[in-house]
Design a protein around this motif. Structure first.
Motif, short mmCIF file in Angstrom:
data_model
loop_
_atom_site.label_atom_id
_atom_site.label_comp_id
_atom_site.label_asym_id
_atom_site.label_seq_id
_atom_site.Cartn_x
_atom_site.Cartn_y
_atom_site.Cartn_z
N GLN A 49 0.83 -1.21 0.00
CA GLN A 49 0.00 0.00 0.00
C GLN A 49 0.86 1.26 0.00
OE1 GLN A 49 -3.43 0.23 -0.29
NE2 GLN A 49 -2.90 2.39 -0.57
N GLU A 50 1.96 1.24 0.78
CA GLU A 50 2.86 2.40 0.82
C GLU A 50 3.53 2.62 -0.53
OE1 GLU A 50 4.41 2.80 5.43
OE2 GLU A 50 5.27 1.21 4.17
N GLN A 80 2.28 1.84 -3.41
CA GLN A 80 1.25 2.40 -4.29
C GLN A 80 1.02 3.88 -3.99
OE1 GLN A 80 -0.16 0.74 -6.85
NE2 GLN A 80 -1.14 2.68 -7.40
N ASN A 81 1.06 4.22 -2.70
CA ASN A 81 0.89 5.63 -2.30
C ASN A 81 2.03 6.49 -2.84
OD1 ASN A 81 -1.43 4.98 -0.92
ND2 ASN A 81 -0.44 4.91 1.09
N LYS A 121 3.77 6.00 -5.55
CA LYS A 121 3.54 6.21 -6.99
C LYS A 121 2.52 7.31 -7.23
CE LYS A 121 4.59 1.42 -8.31
NZ LYS A 121 4.03 0.15 -8.89
N SER A 122 1.44 7.29 -6.47
CA SER A 122 0.41 8.32 -6.64
C SER A 122 0.91 9.69 -6.21
CB SER A 122 -0.84 7.94 -5.83
OG SER A 122 -0.58 7.92 -4.44
N ILE A 123 1.78 9.73 -5.18
CA ILE A 123 2.36 11.00 -4.73
C ILE A 123 3.21 11.61 -5.84
CG2 ILE A 123 4.04 12.02 -3.14
CD1 ILE A 123 2.98 10.02 -1.02
N LYS A 140 2.79 11.24 -8.98
CA LYS A 140 1.92 11.70 -10.06
C LYS A 140 1.23 13.01 -9.72
CE LYS A 140 0.89 7.07 -11.88
NZ LYS A 140 -0.17 6.05 -12.09
N LYS A 141 0.84 13.19 -8.46
CA LYS A 141 0.07 14.39 -8.10
C LYS A 141 0.95 15.55 -7.63
CE LYS A 141 -0.74 13.25 -3.21
NZ LYS A 141 -1.75 12.92 -2.19
N ASP A 169 5.56 6.79 3.83
CA ASP A 169 5.44 6.80 2.37
C ASP A 169 5.57 8.22 1.80
OD1 ASP A 169 3.10 7.49 3.60
OD2 ASP A 169 1.77 6.41 2.24
#
Length: 319
Positions: free
Chosen positions: A32-33, A35-36, A38-40, A42-43, A285
């Protein structure tokens, strides 16, 4: 063969240490970390990352400009473009073997400006001493701003009795070192004394130079640019944009220390940033992603400007 073995270890040990830290950090993160993170990425607001890179370029310029004062003091009127490009190349070389960039910097100046290697290298050593002093002032500032938190943290982890024992052992070792330094006739001590005298001579030359105040001004300007380029990146993430300046200073201090452990801080820099931010309530994360954002962008910039400078140096110095 000994020199080859020494060169091999000086290159491989920091690299292996950095890769080991990356492996450790990766294996300790949950799915989960990851994945977080990766999203961080991107944003993230990359405007602040680009702003940080621009400030870093200003730091390169200031370092080259400061160097020119020291070279002028020795009687060498160098071209600023060569000073700047050799500085940029030295940052690139430092990514391979820590602190090897200083040697390449002096060697390149010898090649393109005919400044004797020992003279150029002496000015660089003097720079490092000044940089260490300025960095130490940042350390004092950071610990002063965070005294209560660090005080509570230390006493929550270490008993008062153990702290007293550590202080007593430290004082005894310090006194022992002073006695050995003054009275010992060992070869290694004599070599260290000779090197120290050279460093003191380099420092004294700064105080005697015509533009010493400009030199000192740029010394603080360089480190202020380092701090500022770290500071602006906190606004790239919503989770970090509200952290206080005192936290920024502590992150900057420990991030700077981490750079010396591996090749350009490979692995060590993001890990240290993540651990420091965790002390102030930033999740692992987010801290990891933040550390990798800074390190990756700054490393890519170093590679780009270093390679461009290395290519341009012979082209712009054709006779």
């Amino acid at each position: 063969m000994n020199s080859k073995i020494k060169k091999f270890f000086s290159l491989s040990i920091p690299l292996l240490l950095g890769l080991g830290i990356i492996y450790y950090q990766y294996t300790t993160l949950t799915a989960q970390e990851l994945q977080n993170i990766k999203s961080i990425f991107k944003k993230a607001d990359y405007f602040y990352i680009y702003l940080s890179l621009f400030i870093a370029l200003f730091g390169f310029w200031s370092r080259a400009y400061r160097w020119k004062y020291a070279l002028n003091h020795l009687g060498y009127q160098t071209h600023f473009k060569n000073d700047l490009m050799t500085v940029c190349v030295s940052y690139l070389v430092n990514l391979t073997i820590p602190r090897s960039g200083e040697i390449s910097r002096a060697a390149l100046l010898k090649k393109y400006e005919d400044v004797p290697f020992d003279k150029a290298f002496g000015t660089i050593v003097a720079e490092r001493i000044v940089d260490l002093i300025v960095f130490f002032l940042f350390v004092i500032l950071g610990f002063a701003l965070q005294f209560n938190k660090l005080y509570n943290f230390i006493f929550s982890k270490i008993s008062l009795q153990n702290i007293v024992i550590l202080l007593v052992v430290g004082v005894v070792l310090f006194i022992l070192f002073i006695l050995i330094w003054i009275y010992a006739e060992w070869n290694i001590i004599q070599k260290l004394k000779r090197k120290l005298s050279g460093l003191v001579e380099g420092m004294m030359s700064i105080l005697k130079m015509k533009d010493k105040w400009k030199y000192i001004f740029h010394s603080f300007l360089i480190w202020f640019s380092y701090l500022l380029m770290f500071y602006v990146t906190i606004f790239a993430l919503p989770e970090t944009k509200n952290i206080g300046f005192d936290v920024v200073v502590m992150g900057f201090i420990f991030g700077s220390l981490a750079i010396g452990f591996t090749n350009g801080g490979l692995g060590a820099y993001p890990l240290s940033i993540a651990k420091i931010l965790m002390l102030y309530g930033i999740s692992n994360d987010v801290g990891t992603a933040f550390g990798w954002l800074i390190w990756t962008s700054q490393t890519l910039l170093t590679i780009c400007v270093g390679l461009i400078s290395y290519i341009l140096l012979p082209l712009l110095n054709k006779k």
